[in-house]
Enzyme design. Structure first.
Site, PDB file in Angstrom:
ATOM      1  CB  SER A 130      -1.086  -0.173   1.266  1.00 44.78           C
ATOM      2  OG  SER A 130      -1.219   1.047   2.131  1.00 44.78           O
ATOM      3  CE1 TYR A 155      -3.851  -1.902   5.307  1.00 43.34           C
ATOM      4  CE2 TYR A 155      -3.684  -0.107   4.595  1.00 43.34           C
ATOM      5  CZ  TYR A 155      -4.002  -1.308   4.329  1.00 43.34           C
ATOM      6  OH  TYR A 155      -3.768  -1.595   2.689  1.00 43.34           O
TER       7      TYR A 155
HETATM    8  P1  NAD Z   1     -11.264  -5.390   1.155  1.00 45.18           P
HETATM    9  O1  NAD Z   1     -11.695  -5.204   2.294  1.00 45.18           O
HETATM   10  O2  NAD Z   1     -12.606  -5.839   0.376  1.00 45.18           O
HETATM   11  O3  NAD Z   1     -10.661  -7.279   0.847  1.00 45.18           O
HETATM   12  C1  NAD Z   1      -9.652  -7.620   1.639  1.00 45.18           C
HETATM   13  C2  NAD Z   1     -10.076  -9.866   1.263  1.00 45.18           C
HETATM   14  O4  NAD Z   1      -9.806 -10.407   2.336  1.00 45.18           O
HETATM   15  C3  NAD Z   1     -12.041  -9.250   1.703  1.00 45.18           C
HETATM   16  O5  NAD Z   1     -12.323 -10.164   1.199  1.00 45.18           O
HETATM   17  C4  NAD Z   1     -11.566 -10.112   3.463  1.00 45.18           C
HETATM   18  O6  NAD Z   1     -12.596 -11.385   3.562  1.00 45.18           O
HETATM   19  C5  NAD Z   1     -10.273 -11.031   3.160  1.00 45.18           C
HETATM   20  N1  NAD Z   1      -9.241 -11.378   4.919  1.00 45.18           N
HETATM   21  C6  NAD Z   1      -9.788 -10.275   5.400  1.00 45.18           C
HETATM   22  N2  NAD Z   1      -8.724 -11.032   6.327  1.00 45.18           N
HETATM   23  C7  NAD Z   1      -8.989 -12.218   5.850  1.00 45.18           C
HETATM   24  C8  NAD Z   1      -8.088 -13.493   6.669  1.00 45.18           C
HETATM   25  N3  NAD Z   1      -7.677 -13.486   7.419  1.00 45.18           N
HETATM   26  N4  NAD Z   1      -7.877 -14.853   5.979  1.00 45.18           N
HETATM   27  C9  NAD Z   1      -8.957 -14.730   4.483  1.00 45.18           C
HETATM   28  N5  NAD Z   1      -8.953 -13.725   4.188  1.00 45.18           N
HETATM   29  C10 NAD Z   1      -9.713 -12.477   4.503  1.00 45.18           C
HETATM   30  O7  NAD Z   1      -9.826  -5.080   0.137  1.00 45.18           O
HETATM   31  P2  NAD Z   1     -10.081  -4.397  -1.035  1.00 45.18           P
HETATM   32  O8  NAD Z   1     -10.250  -2.888  -1.124  1.00 45.18           O
HETATM   33  O9  NAD Z   1      -9.863  -5.556  -1.864  1.00 45.18           O
HETATM   34  O10 NAD Z   1      -8.023  -4.711  -0.873  1.00 45.18           O
HETATM   35  C11 NAD Z   1      -7.844  -5.812  -1.273  1.00 45.18           C
HETATM   36  C12 NAD Z   1      -5.944  -6.031  -0.744  1.00 45.18           C
HETATM   37  O11 NAD Z   1      -5.173  -4.337  -1.416  1.00 45.18           O
HETATM   38  C13 NAD Z   1      -5.914  -5.400   0.396  1.00 45.18           C
HETATM   39  O12 NAD Z   1      -4.696  -6.527   0.981  1.00 45.18           O
HETATM   40  C14 NAD Z   1      -5.662  -4.173   0.625  1.00 45.18           C
HETATM   41  O13 NAD Z   1      -4.637  -3.947   1.747  1.00 45.18           O
HETATM   42  C15 NAD Z   1      -5.033  -3.546  -0.193  1.00 45.18           C
HETATM   43  N6  NAD Z   1      -4.754  -2.505  -0.535  1.00 45.18           N
HETATM   44  C16 NAD Z   1      -6.397  -1.676  -0.850  1.00 45.18           C
HETATM   45  C17 NAD Z   1      -6.203  -0.250  -0.971  1.00 45.18           C
HETATM   46  C18 NAD Z   1      -7.188   0.016  -1.506  1.00 45.18           C
HETATM   47  O14 NAD Z   1      -7.347   1.527  -2.275  1.00 45.18           O
HETATM   48  N7  NAD Z   1      -8.422  -0.797  -1.628  1.00 45.18           N
HETATM   49  C19 NAD Z   1      -4.956  -0.243  -0.909  1.00 45.18           C
HETATM   50  C20 NAD Z   1      -4.309  -0.379  -0.621  1.00 45.18           C
HETATM   51  C21 NAD Z   1      -3.494  -1.795  -0.632  1.00 45.18           C
END
Ligand code: NAD
Length: 319
Positions: A130, A155
């Site tokens: 991130s 985070y």
């Molecule tokens: P999201 O919450 O929609 O997706 C994360 C998924 O991980 C969810 O479906 C959740 O159920 C699953 N999850 C959480 N804990 C878990 C566990 N213990 N075991 C198995 N599954 C688990 O979030 P997102 O926005 O799609 O983000 C996806 C990834 O990208 C994450 O790692 C997030 O940190 C990273 N990220 C996202 C953004 C953004 O702007 N959305 C920016 C930077 C990084």
């Protein structure tokens, strides 16, 4: 046919990634625990949509990355060629309230997954990191070359820890790793607690939107299709251990973002001014030269068009 495990595949970014991988002819296993961080029905709907489109090549394992036995069982059952690791507790502000939980899922969960890859000889690992690893850096645009990183939220720290663990496993066991520093992704299926979704819903309902600070904070926003282009490019162009920024490489102020949402909805926002939030950074801005040169990454959807597309999807999904 190659088999790819996508952890967190039921979520916002993961569900788009699964679909794109499937349409490229990969077999995809989504490993997700349907964490109740936001409305579960959204994740269930994501998975249902994918299953309907790709009934033969998509499968779901409902499981928690903190459960080593379940990971082992999954790797034993399937011959996994590559892992896209997206499962995480996401979001900056909630990480201040539950730092330990963020450590458990994002750090320990990542160790368990890397260990399972080591044991089962999986040699490619792509990690969703991130922009929050850059913290309050004023060396802009943020570059992967910058080693003096000081994340200012639990985070962000867990994401940096994840990158370091990836490096360690690459060094020790020759696992090829790409860490992708994602700059605020948005688009259809976005997490409902993220600003673009939250503001759109509140403005649409005629309710006040909470604005922390004076609206001058700036973010580099990445449209989901552009982000997925970058993530997929890693499959063909990446070797060794690398970190890549994936953003639009353009800053948009909160004030401007609200104006774009108002314009797309044709409604005026009512603003509730609040103090700046601890853990929030004042700006993010990606230097994307490396991703451009090495991956052929080229974001195509500017924020003006992306917000219009998002609002169109939002209206459609409400009816
Ligand atoms: P999201 O919450 O929609 O997706 C994360 C998924 O991980 C969810 O479906 C959740 O159920 C699953 N999850 C959480 N804990 C878990 C566990 N213990 N075991 C198995 N599954 C688990 O979030 P997102 O926005 O799609 O983000 C996806 C990834 O990208 C994450 O790692 C997030 O940190 C990273 N990220 C996202 C953004 C953004 O702007 N959305 C920016 C930077 C990084």
């Amino acid at each position: 046919m190659k088999t790819i495990l996508v952890t967190g595949g039921a979520g916002f970014i993961g569900s788009h990634l699964c679909e794109r991988l499937l349409s490229h002819g990969y077999r995809v296993i989504c490993f997700d625990n349907f964490d109740p961080f936001y409305d579960l029905n959204l994740k269930i709907r994501n998975v249902e949509e994918i299953t309907k489109k790709f009934p033969e090549t998509f499968s779901l394992v409902t499981g928690d990355i903190r459960n080593r036995d379940h990971l082992k069982e999954t790797f034993q059952k399937e011959r996994i060629d590559l892992v896209f690791h997206l499962a995480a507790k996401a979001g900056v502000r909630p990480s201040l309230l539950e730092p330990q939980l963020y450590e458990e899922v994002n750090v320990r969960g990542t160790i368990f997954l890397l260990e399972t890859c080591r044991v089962f000889g999986v040699k490619k690992f792509i990690f969703a990191s991130s922009s929050s690893v850059y913290g309050e850096s004023n060396r802009v645009p943020f570059s992967e070359e910058d080693l003096d990183l000081r994340p200012i939220s639990p985070y962000g720290v867990t994401k940096r820890a994840g990158e370091l663990l990836c490096y360690c496993y690459h060094h020790l066991y020759q696992i090829e790793v790409a860490c992708l520093r994602i700059f605020t992704a948005y688009g259809p299926r976005q997490r409902p607690e993220m600003a673009i979704y939250k503001f759109t819903a509140l403005v649409d309902q005629g309710e006040e939107i909470p604005v922390y600070g004076d609206g001058s904070s700036q973010r580099d926003y990445t449209y989901i299709d552009d982000l997925i282009d970058g993530m997929i490019a890693v499959l063909d162009h990446h070797q060794g251990f690398e970190i890549y920024n994936l953003g639009e490489s353009r800053m948009t102020s909160l004030r401007e973002l609200i104006r774009l949402i108002e314009e797309a909805l044709g409604k005026k926002a009512k603003i509730q001014r609040l103090d700046p939030q601890k853990g929030d950074v004042s700006m993010t801005y990606a230097d994307i030269q490396k991703a451009k040169q090495r991956l052929g990454y080229q974001p195509k959807v500017p924020i003006e068009e992306g917000i219009e597309r998002f609002v169109r999807w939002y209206k459609g999904s409400m009816h």
